[in-house]
Scaffold this motif. Structure first.
Motif, PDB file in Angstrom:
ATOM      1  N   GLN A 102       0.945  -3.570  10.579  1.00 23.81           N
ATOM      2  CA  GLN A 102       0.918  -4.075  11.954  1.00 23.81           C
ATOM      3  C   GLN A 102       1.963  -3.370  12.813  1.00 23.81           C
ATOM      4  N   ARG A 103       3.127  -3.110  12.245  1.00 17.58           N
ATOM      5  CA  ARG A 103       4.194  -2.399  12.957  1.00 17.58           C
ATOM      6  C   ARG A 103       3.729  -0.978  13.305  1.00 17.58           C
ATOM      7  N   MET A 104       3.084  -0.314  12.347  1.00 17.58           N
ATOM      8  CA  MET A 104       2.607   1.045  12.581  1.00 17.58           C
ATOM      9  C   MET A 104       1.518   1.065  13.643  1.00 17.58           C
ATOM     10  N   LEU A 105       0.659   0.061  13.665  1.00 20.20           N
ATOM     11  CA  LEU A 105      -0.370  -0.024  14.699  1.00 20.20           C
ATOM     12  C   LEU A 105       0.263  -0.197  16.079  1.00 20.20           C
TER      13      LEU A 105
ATOM     14  N   MET B 249       0.843  -1.172   0.000  1.00 18.81           N
ATOM     15  CA  MET B 249       0.000   0.000   0.000  1.00 18.81           C
ATOM     16  C   MET B 249       0.888   1.235   0.000  1.00 18.81           C
ATOM     17  N   GLN B 250       0.341   2.323  -0.458  1.00 14.44           N
ATOM     18  CA  GLN B 250       1.090   3.580  -0.473  1.00 14.44           C
ATOM     19  C   GLN B 250       0.906   4.304   0.854  1.00 14.44           C
ATOM     20  N   ILE B 251       1.686   5.331   1.062  1.00 16.78           N
ATOM     21  CA  ILE B 251       1.699   6.027   2.345  1.00 16.78           C
ATOM     22  C   ILE B 251       0.324   6.598   2.714  1.00 16.78           C
ATOM     23  N   GLY B 252      -0.406   7.091   1.744  1.00 15.38           N
ATOM     24  CA  GLY B 252      -1.737   7.632   2.025  1.00 15.38           C
ATOM     25  C   GLY B 252      -2.687   6.560   2.524  1.00 15.38           C
ATOM     26  N   GLU B 253      -2.595   5.378   1.948  1.00 21.84           N
ATOM     27  CA  GLU B 253      -3.438   4.264   2.387  1.00 21.84           C
ATOM     28  C   GLU B 253      -3.078   3.837   3.803  1.00 21.84           C
ATOM     29  N   LEU B 254      -1.777   3.807   4.086  1.00 22.16           N
ATOM     30  CA  LEU B 254      -1.331   3.460   5.436  1.00 22.16           C
ATOM     31  C   LEU B 254      -1.805   4.510   6.433  1.00 22.16           C
ATOM     32  N   ALA B 255      -1.656   5.771   6.077  1.00 23.93           N
ATOM     33  CA  ALA B 255      -2.082   6.861   6.967  1.00 23.93           C
ATOM     34  C   ALA B 255      -3.565   6.738   7.280  1.00 23.93           C
ATOM     35  N   GLU B 256      -4.354   6.471   6.284  1.00 24.87           N
ATOM     36  CA  GLU B 256      -5.799   6.324   6.486  1.00 24.87           C
ATOM     37  C   GLU B 256      -6.108   5.104   7.343  1.00 24.87           C
TER      38      GLU B 256
ATOM     39  N   GLU C 109       1.559  -5.474   4.672  1.00 27.48           N
ATOM     40  CA  GLU C 109       0.679  -5.784   5.803  1.00 27.48           C
ATOM     41  C   GLU C 109       1.479  -5.809   7.102  1.00 27.48           C
ATOM     42  N   SER C 110       2.700  -6.329   7.078  1.00 31.54           N
ATOM     43  CA  SER C 110       3.514  -6.341   8.300  1.00 31.54           C
ATOM     44  C   SER C 110       3.905  -4.917   8.708  1.00 31.54           C
TER      45      SER C 110
END
Length: 124
Positions: A44-47, A1-8, A40-41
């Protein structure tokens, strides 16, 4: 995923995610065009990072926890990594318990001040 998707997905700003990349907590892979790409990992790390930050963990403490999680994932049979994670979990539980106590005290104060009509005692 791109950074915007991760941020969301994690509810954080692009700037925050870039910061965690810059300090090495969330190193992103890059596309040929130089865009950050996350798995995906990484999500999970960001969460995990998002959970640790409001608990008062420093960047270095977060790095220690993430490194321990990585070591355990790399070798589930590593008893030293398992023991270290259990120790870190105990510290996390202690912080959580202190925060829960602080929250209870704050809730009681709000109720005493009359500012919470929807609090535990007055739920509608």
């Amino acid at each position: 995923m791109q950074i915007g998707e991760l941020a969301e997905a994690v509810g954080l700003s692009l700037r925050t995610i870039r910061h965690y990349d810059d300090v090495g907590l969330l190193p992103a892979s890059r596309t040929e065009g130089g865009y950050r790409h996350y798995s995906e990992s990484d999500l999970q790390r960001m969460l995990t990072i998002r959970t640790l930050k409001p608990l008062g963990y420093s960047l270095e403490q977060m790095r220690e926890i993430l490194d321990a999680m990585d070591a355990r994932a790399a070798d589930p049979a590593d008893e030293a990594a398992r023991a270290h994670l259990l120790e870190l979990a105990e510290g996390l539980a202690a912080r959580r318990d202190r925060m829960a106590t602080d929250l209870e005290r704050a809730t009681a104060l709000v109720e005493r001040l009359g500012g919470d009509d929807q609090g535990p005692a007055g739920k509608a």
